[in-house]
Design an enzyme around this catalytic site. Structure first.
Site, PDB file in Angstrom:
ATOM      1  N   ALA A 102       5.206 -12.725 -10.306  1.00  0.00           N
ATOM      2  CA  ALA A 102       6.441 -12.659 -11.100  1.00  0.00           C
ATOM      3  C   ALA A 102       6.335 -11.709 -12.290  1.00  0.00           C
ATOM      4  O   ALA A 102       7.356 -11.314 -12.848  1.00  0.00           O
ATOM      5  CB  ALA A 102       6.828 -14.057 -11.567  1.00  0.00           C
ATOM      6  N   ALA A 103       5.110 -11.361 -12.652  1.00  0.00           N
ATOM      7  CA  ALA A 103       4.956 -10.403 -13.755  1.00  0.00           C
ATOM      8  C   ALA A 103       4.760  -8.977 -13.232  1.00  0.00           C
ATOM      9  O   ALA A 103       4.493  -8.059 -14.010  1.00  0.00           O
ATOM     10  CB  ALA A 103       3.775 -10.810 -14.633  1.00  0.00           C
ATOM     11  N   ARG A 182      -4.415  -2.477  -1.962  1.00  0.00           N
ATOM     12  CA  ARG A 182      -5.650  -1.921  -1.391  1.00  0.00           C
ATOM     13  C   ARG A 182      -6.286  -0.967  -2.389  1.00  0.00           C
ATOM     14  O   ARG A 182      -5.642  -0.067  -2.910  1.00  0.00           O
ATOM     15  CB  ARG A 182      -5.322  -1.195  -0.092  1.00  0.00           C
ATOM     16  CG  ARG A 182      -6.525  -0.464   0.483  1.00  0.00           C
ATOM     17  CD  ARG A 182      -6.645  -0.529   1.971  1.00  0.00           C
ATOM     18  NE  ARG A 182      -5.592   0.097   2.717  1.00  0.00           N
ATOM     19  CZ  ARG A 182      -5.745   0.469   3.989  1.00  0.00           C
ATOM     20  NH1 ARG A 182      -6.886   0.286   4.617  1.00  0.00           N
ATOM     21  NH2 ARG A 182      -4.760   1.023   4.635  1.00  0.00           N
ATOM     22  N   ARG A 188      -8.384  -1.718   5.884  1.00  0.00           N
ATOM     23  CA  ARG A 188      -7.222  -2.604   6.087  1.00  0.00           C
ATOM     24  C   ARG A 188      -7.693  -4.038   6.367  1.00  0.00           C
ATOM     25  O   ARG A 188      -7.088  -5.013   5.914  1.00  0.00           O
ATOM     26  CB  ARG A 188      -6.386  -2.073   7.251  1.00  0.00           C
ATOM     27  CG  ARG A 188      -5.052  -2.778   7.416  1.00  0.00           C
ATOM     28  CD  ARG A 188      -4.222  -2.068   8.483  1.00  0.00           C
ATOM     29  NE  ARG A 188      -3.035  -2.845   8.825  1.00  0.00           N
ATOM     30  CZ  ARG A 188      -1.876  -2.755   8.181  1.00  0.00           C
ATOM     31  NH1 ARG A 188      -1.762  -1.933   7.167  1.00  0.00           N
ATOM     32  NH2 ARG A 188      -0.848  -3.484   8.557  1.00  0.00           N
ATOM     33  N   GLN A 202      -1.275 -20.536  -0.668  1.00  0.00           N
ATOM     34  CA  GLN A 202       0.155 -20.646  -0.991  1.00  0.00           C
ATOM     35  C   GLN A 202       0.913 -21.352   0.140  1.00  0.00           C
ATOM     36  O   GLN A 202       1.854 -22.100  -0.110  1.00  0.00           O
ATOM     37  CB  GLN A 202       0.743 -19.270  -1.305  1.00  0.00           C
ATOM     38  CG  GLN A 202       0.127 -18.714  -2.583  1.00  0.00           C
ATOM     39  CD  GLN A 202       0.804 -17.472  -3.118  1.00  0.00           C
ATOM     40  OE1 GLN A 202       1.675 -16.895  -2.494  1.00  0.00           O
ATOM     41  NE2 GLN A 202       0.373 -17.046  -4.296  1.00  0.00           N
ATOM     42  N   GLY A 220       4.335  -9.366  -0.317  1.00  0.00           N
ATOM     43  CA  GLY A 220       2.973  -8.884  -0.567  1.00  0.00           C
ATOM     44  C   GLY A 220       2.321  -8.447   0.738  1.00  0.00           C
ATOM     45  O   GLY A 220       2.399  -9.146   1.748  1.00  0.00           O
ATOM     46  N   ASN A 221       1.720  -7.305   0.712  1.00  0.00           N
ATOM     47  CA  ASN A 221       1.182  -6.711   1.942  1.00  0.00           C
ATOM     48  C   ASN A 221      -0.233  -7.153   2.273  1.00  0.00           C
ATOM     49  O   ASN A 221      -0.979  -7.494   1.368  1.00  0.00           O
ATOM     50  CB  ASN A 221       1.215  -5.184   1.800  1.00  0.00           C
ATOM     51  CG  ASN A 221       2.595  -4.640   2.118  1.00  0.00           C
ATOM     52  OD1 ASN A 221       3.221  -5.063   3.064  1.00  0.00           O
ATOM     53  ND2 ASN A 221       3.053  -3.704   1.295  1.00  0.00           N
ATOM     54  N   ASP A 249      12.584  -0.832   4.761  1.00  0.00           N
ATOM     55  CA  ASP A 249      12.440   0.201   5.794  1.00  0.00           C
ATOM     56  C   ASP A 249      13.796   0.474   6.457  1.00  0.00           C
ATOM     57  O   ASP A 249      14.139   1.621   6.741  1.00  0.00           O
ATOM     58  CB  ASP A 249      11.404  -0.258   6.832  1.00  0.00           C
ATOM     59  CG  ASP A 249      10.090  -0.648   6.175  1.00  0.00           C
ATOM     60  OD1 ASP A 249       9.491   0.212   5.516  1.00  0.00           O
ATOM     61  OD2 ASP A 249       9.693  -1.812   6.284  1.00  0.00           O
ATOM     62  N   ARG A 252      15.902   2.538   4.140  1.00  0.00           N
ATOM     63  CA  ARG A 252      15.443   3.931   4.146  1.00  0.00           C
ATOM     64  C   ARG A 252      15.959   4.658   5.396  1.00  0.00           C
ATOM     65  O   ARG A 252      16.378   5.823   5.325  1.00  0.00           O
ATOM     66  CB  ARG A 252      13.907   3.965   4.125  1.00  0.00           C
ATOM     67  CG  ARG A 252      13.326   3.574   2.783  1.00  0.00           C
ATOM     68  CD  ARG A 252      11.821   3.370   2.861  1.00  0.00           C
ATOM     69  NE  ARG A 252      11.243   3.238   1.528  1.00  0.00           N
ATOM     70  CZ  ARG A 252      10.023   2.803   1.276  1.00  0.00           C
ATOM     71  NH1 ARG A 252       9.234   2.442   2.276  1.00  0.00           N
ATOM     72  NH2 ARG A 252       9.572   2.735   0.050  1.00  0.00           N
ATOM     73  N   HIS A 277       5.419  -4.012   9.286  1.00  0.00           N
ATOM     74  CA  HIS A 277       5.688  -3.214   8.077  1.00  0.00           C
ATOM     75  C   HIS A 277       4.439  -2.379   7.806  1.00  0.00           C
ATOM     76  O   HIS A 277       3.627  -2.682   6.935  1.00  0.00           O
ATOM     77  CB  HIS A 277       6.011  -4.122   6.901  1.00  0.00           C
ATOM     78  CG  HIS A 277       6.146  -3.382   5.600  1.00  0.00           C
ATOM     79  ND1 HIS A 277       7.173  -2.495   5.352  1.00  0.00           N
ATOM     80  CD2 HIS A 277       5.370  -3.371   4.486  1.00  0.00           C
ATOM     81  CE1 HIS A 277       7.027  -1.990   4.135  1.00  0.00           C
ATOM     82  NE2 HIS A 277       5.937  -2.491   3.597  1.00  0.00           N
TER      83      HIS A 277
HETATM   84  P1  NDP Z   1       2.297  -5.101  -8.937  1.00  0.00           P
HETATM   85  O1  NDP Z   1       0.904  -4.605  -8.909  1.00  0.00           O
HETATM   86  O2  NDP Z   1       3.227  -4.650  -9.973  1.00  0.00           O
HETATM   87  O3  NDP Z   1       2.327  -6.689  -8.975  1.00  0.00           O
HETATM   88  C1  NDP Z   1       1.581  -7.357  -8.085  1.00  0.00           C
HETATM   89  C2  NDP Z   1       1.449  -8.763  -8.553  1.00  0.00           C
HETATM   90  O4  NDP Z   1       0.550  -9.327  -7.640  1.00  0.00           O
HETATM   91  C3  NDP Z   1       0.852  -8.811  -9.908  1.00  0.00           C
HETATM   92  O5  NDP Z   1       1.816  -9.298 -10.802  1.00  0.00           O
HETATM   93  C4  NDP Z   1      -0.278  -9.779  -9.763  1.00  0.00           C
HETATM   94  O6  NDP Z   1       0.020 -10.969 -10.373  1.00  0.00           O
HETATM   95  C5  NDP Z   1      -0.315 -10.152  -8.310  1.00  0.00           C
HETATM   96  N1  NDP Z   1      -1.696 -10.007  -7.847  1.00  0.00           N
HETATM   97  C6  NDP Z   1      -2.542  -8.996  -8.058  1.00  0.00           C
HETATM   98  N2  NDP Z   1      -3.749  -9.308  -7.554  1.00  0.00           N
HETATM   99  C7  NDP Z   1      -3.609 -10.532  -7.007  1.00  0.00           C
HETATM  100  C8  NDP Z   1      -4.462 -11.419  -6.329  1.00  0.00           C
HETATM  101  N3  NDP Z   1      -5.749 -11.121  -6.106  1.00  0.00           N
HETATM  102  N4  NDP Z   1      -3.969 -12.599  -5.902  1.00  0.00           N
HETATM  103  C9  NDP Z   1      -2.673 -12.925  -6.090  1.00  0.00           C
HETATM  104  N5  NDP Z   1      -1.826 -12.135  -6.716  1.00  0.00           N
HETATM  105  C10 NDP Z   1      -2.298 -10.964  -7.177  1.00  0.00           C
HETATM  106  O7  NDP Z   1       2.851  -4.806  -7.447  1.00  0.00           O
HETATM  107  P2  NDP Z   1       4.309  -4.738  -6.921  1.00  0.00           P
HETATM  108  O8  NDP Z   1       5.149  -5.765  -7.559  1.00  0.00           O
HETATM  109  O9  NDP Z   1       4.753  -3.319  -6.990  1.00  0.00           O
HETATM  110  O10 NDP Z   1       4.056  -5.075  -5.369  1.00  0.00           O
HETATM  111  C11 NDP Z   1       3.707  -6.380  -4.954  1.00  0.00           C
HETATM  112  C12 NDP Z   1       3.394  -6.402  -3.465  1.00  0.00           C
HETATM  113  O11 NDP Z   1       4.524  -5.989  -2.706  1.00  0.00           O
HETATM  114  C13 NDP Z   1       2.251  -5.478  -3.036  1.00  0.00           C
HETATM  115  O12 NDP Z   1       1.442  -6.180  -2.111  1.00  0.00           O
HETATM  116  C14 NDP Z   1       2.962  -4.357  -2.310  1.00  0.00           C
HETATM  117  O13 NDP Z   1       2.130  -3.741  -1.351  1.00  0.00           O
HETATM  118  C15 NDP Z   1       4.091  -5.118  -1.671  1.00  0.00           C
HETATM  119  N6  NDP Z   1       5.217  -4.297  -1.237  1.00  0.00           N
HETATM  120  C16 NDP Z   1       5.845  -4.652  -0.084  1.00  0.00           C
HETATM  121  C17 NDP Z   1       6.925  -3.937   0.378  1.00  0.00           C
HETATM  122  C18 NDP Z   1       7.624  -4.338   1.623  1.00  0.00           C
HETATM  123  O14 NDP Z   1       8.589  -3.659   2.002  1.00  0.00           O
HETATM  124  N7  NDP Z   1       7.214  -5.381   2.332  1.00  0.00           N
HETATM  125  C19 NDP Z   1       7.415  -2.761  -0.358  1.00  0.00           C
HETATM  126  C20 NDP Z   1       6.725  -2.502  -1.587  1.00  0.00           C
HETATM  127  C21 NDP Z   1       5.659  -3.254  -2.001  1.00  0.00           C
HETATM  128  P3  NDP Z   1      -0.792 -11.446 -11.646  1.00  0.00           P
HETATM  129  O15 NDP Z   1      -0.764 -10.315 -12.614  1.00  0.00           O
HETATM  130  O16 NDP Z   1       0.022 -12.597 -12.052  1.00  0.00           O
HETATM  131  O17 NDP Z   1      -2.154 -11.760 -11.221  1.00  0.00           O
END
Ligand code: NDP
Length: 443
Positions: A102-103, A182, A188, A202, A220-221, A249, A252, A277
């Site tokens: 959320a942050a 990554r 991967r 979760q 999250g990917n 996608d 786009r 994805h």
């Molecule tokens: P950010 O890096 O801005 O935020 C990611 C969040 O993930 C952070 O707030 C962090 O939370 C949390 N995080 C980081 N490391 C961990 C961990 N080890 N365990 C759990 N949470 C973690 O990324 P984005 O918001 O830009 O992107 C988030 C995800 O969305 C990525 O996985 C990205 O690849 C995916 N994505 C998917 C798309 C899709 O179409 N499906 C498109 C674009 C992105 P905290 O700080 O609270 O730890």
């Protein structure tokens, strides 16, 4: 409006009160809810568990932290049950939306859309329950403060926390955005393993505390396989209610078809993304329509469709990062909003939208047991059905198969996390041959 402003003001005051009270254990005027939460926090000030992927504490419990630090779910300091009497009668019952990461960047765009009413509707009050980590706790408080300062009438409550078992409690929707990106040199398979552990926890937490009807959207990917992992650990929830996001996608693809055809993108419909994805995804131009006509009749340049359009969609996220130095947070947030709207509004007659869902029983011969993106439609009640009968020609079939095989490999790689083949955690990386393909946002 008066009620709302009072509520928000109370909230701001209350946040400071909560912190103070937790540190000094002073009792102030509380509602029953507040008192109960306060007691729970006092009883289990370090309720997180080491190694719990959801909570993600990297330091031993207690190190560098006072036992009475105000960790856990922060609630607004008013009795939400009193809220019903004061709000417009036309409003629907409140829905609770839990958001992980959320942050992060995506959430920073998405949360304000949800709170404004533009996602669930302007008669739909929401509670936001935001999951962060110890690392992001301050940032999360900042997010909550900004939400408060917006005075969104429909935002009735904001909870922030770092324990998914508290944050997911009673969730109607769970938007699982947080995941580790990554890093350099990471395969991967490593990413699957690392993020898979988060989604095991979760999934279990959703199983224990979310509503059984909860709709889960994994962003999250690698989102397809993360969704599969989460649903595998949540038998109390309907597995059909787990989605992985492929709407970005699809958006786009619609944009590129519109640009090529020289039309406004609103006239492009019936676009589906098949598969994973990842860069094996298949943006379908065969069934797409432009102004109600087959896209292939409007865009007759087959070479462009196959050799420019298709890879452009598969790799657009990477190109965006290259140009801008950051990932596509805003358009992803918009696409999550679109995805939710697709589920809570009836799909226009004859159209469909893309979402990756459990493949069991699908009409396209894709093997069961993976989370694969299909053309879907909804009656607007949050559920969906896969649309049968789309044309699958040889060109599409070959590429859909490749994406299916990739997902099967990913599943093999995390078999120990989905209760299948590899029950033991492998010592030496992915136990199956997994091609090191890229996510759309990776270079
Ligand atoms: P950010 O890096 O801005 O935020 C990611 C969040 O993930 C952070 O707030 C962090 O939370 C949390 N995080 C980081 N490391 C961990 C961990 N080890 N365990 C759990 N949470 C973690 O990324 P984005 O918001 O830009 O992107 C988030 C995800 O969305 C990525 O996985 C990205 O690849 C995916 N994505 C998917 C798309 C899709 O179409 N499906 C498109 C674009 C992105 P905290 O700080 O609270 O730890």
């Amino acid at each position: 409006m008066t009620t709302t402003m009072t509520t928000m003001t109370t909230t701001m005051t209350a946040r400071a009160t909560t912190t103070t009270r937790a540190r000094t254990t002073t009792t102030t005027t509380t509602t029953t809810t507040r008192a109960a939460i306060g007691r729970r926090r006092a009883r289990e000030p370090n309720a997180r568990r080491r190694g719990d992927a959801c909570v993600r504490y990297n330091t031993p419990a207690g190190v560098g932290r006072k036992a009475d630090d105000p960790l856990g779910v922060f609630r607004l300091e008013y009795d939400i049950s009193m809220d019903e009497a004061h709000r417009p009668k036309t409003w629907k019952p409140t829905v609770t939306v839990a958001v992980s990461g959320a942050a992060g960047q995506i959430s920073n765009h998405l949360l304000f859309k949800i709170a404004s009413g533009s996602v669930f509707g302007h008669d739909q009050p929401v509670v936001l329950r935001l999951l962060g980590s110890e690392r992001s706790r301050q940032a999360l408080e900042g997010v909550a403060m900004e939400l408060e300062d917006c005075l969104f009438p429909l935002l009735r409550e904001v909870d922030i926390g770092i324990d998914c078992r508290k944050v997911f409690a009673g969730a109607d929707w769970a938007l699982l955005i947080g995941a580790k990106p990554r890093g350099p040199g990471m395969e991967r398979g490593d990413l699957l393993e690392m993020n898979g552990a988060i989604f095991v926890d979760q999934g279990k937490a959703l199983n224990e505390v979310a509503k059984p009807t909860c709709k889960v959207i994994v962003v999250g990917n690698p989102c397809n396989t993360n969704a599969l992992i989460a649903l595998s650990h949540a038998p109390n929830l309907d597995p059909r209610n787990f989605h992985a996001l492929t709407k970005l996608d699809e958006n786009r693809a619609k944009c590129q078809l519109a640009l090529k055809a020289g039309v406004f993108y609103e006239t492009v419909s019936n676009v589906v993304i098949w598969g994973n994805h990842s860069t094996t995804q298949v943006p379908d131009f065969v069934n797409a329509k432009i102004d109600g006509k087959k896209a292939t009749e409007v865009i007759t340049d087959q070479d462009w469709l196959e050799n420019d359009f298709t890879p452009a969609i598969q790799t657009r996220g990477g190109l965006l990062i290259k140009k801008w130095g950051r990932s596509s947070a805003a358009s992803t947030a918009v696409s999550i909003a679109d995805h939710i709207r697709n589920l809570v509004n009836p799909t226009p007659e004859g159209d469909w939208f893309s979402t990756a869902v459990l493949s069991n029983g699908n009409p396209y011969g894709i093997q069961d047991g993976i989370v694969y993106s299909f053309p879907c439609r909804s009656k607007g009640d949050g559920s969906y059905e896969i649309v049968p009968g789309l044309e699958v020609n040889d060109w599409l079939r070959e590429r859909m198969k490749k994406s299916e095989e990739e997902l099967t490999s990913e599943k093999g790689c995390v078999g120990h996390l989905v209760g299948e083949a590899h029950v033991d955690v492998p010592d030496a990386g992915c136990p199956v041959d997994l091609e090191d393909t890229l996510l759309p946002g990776e270079m």
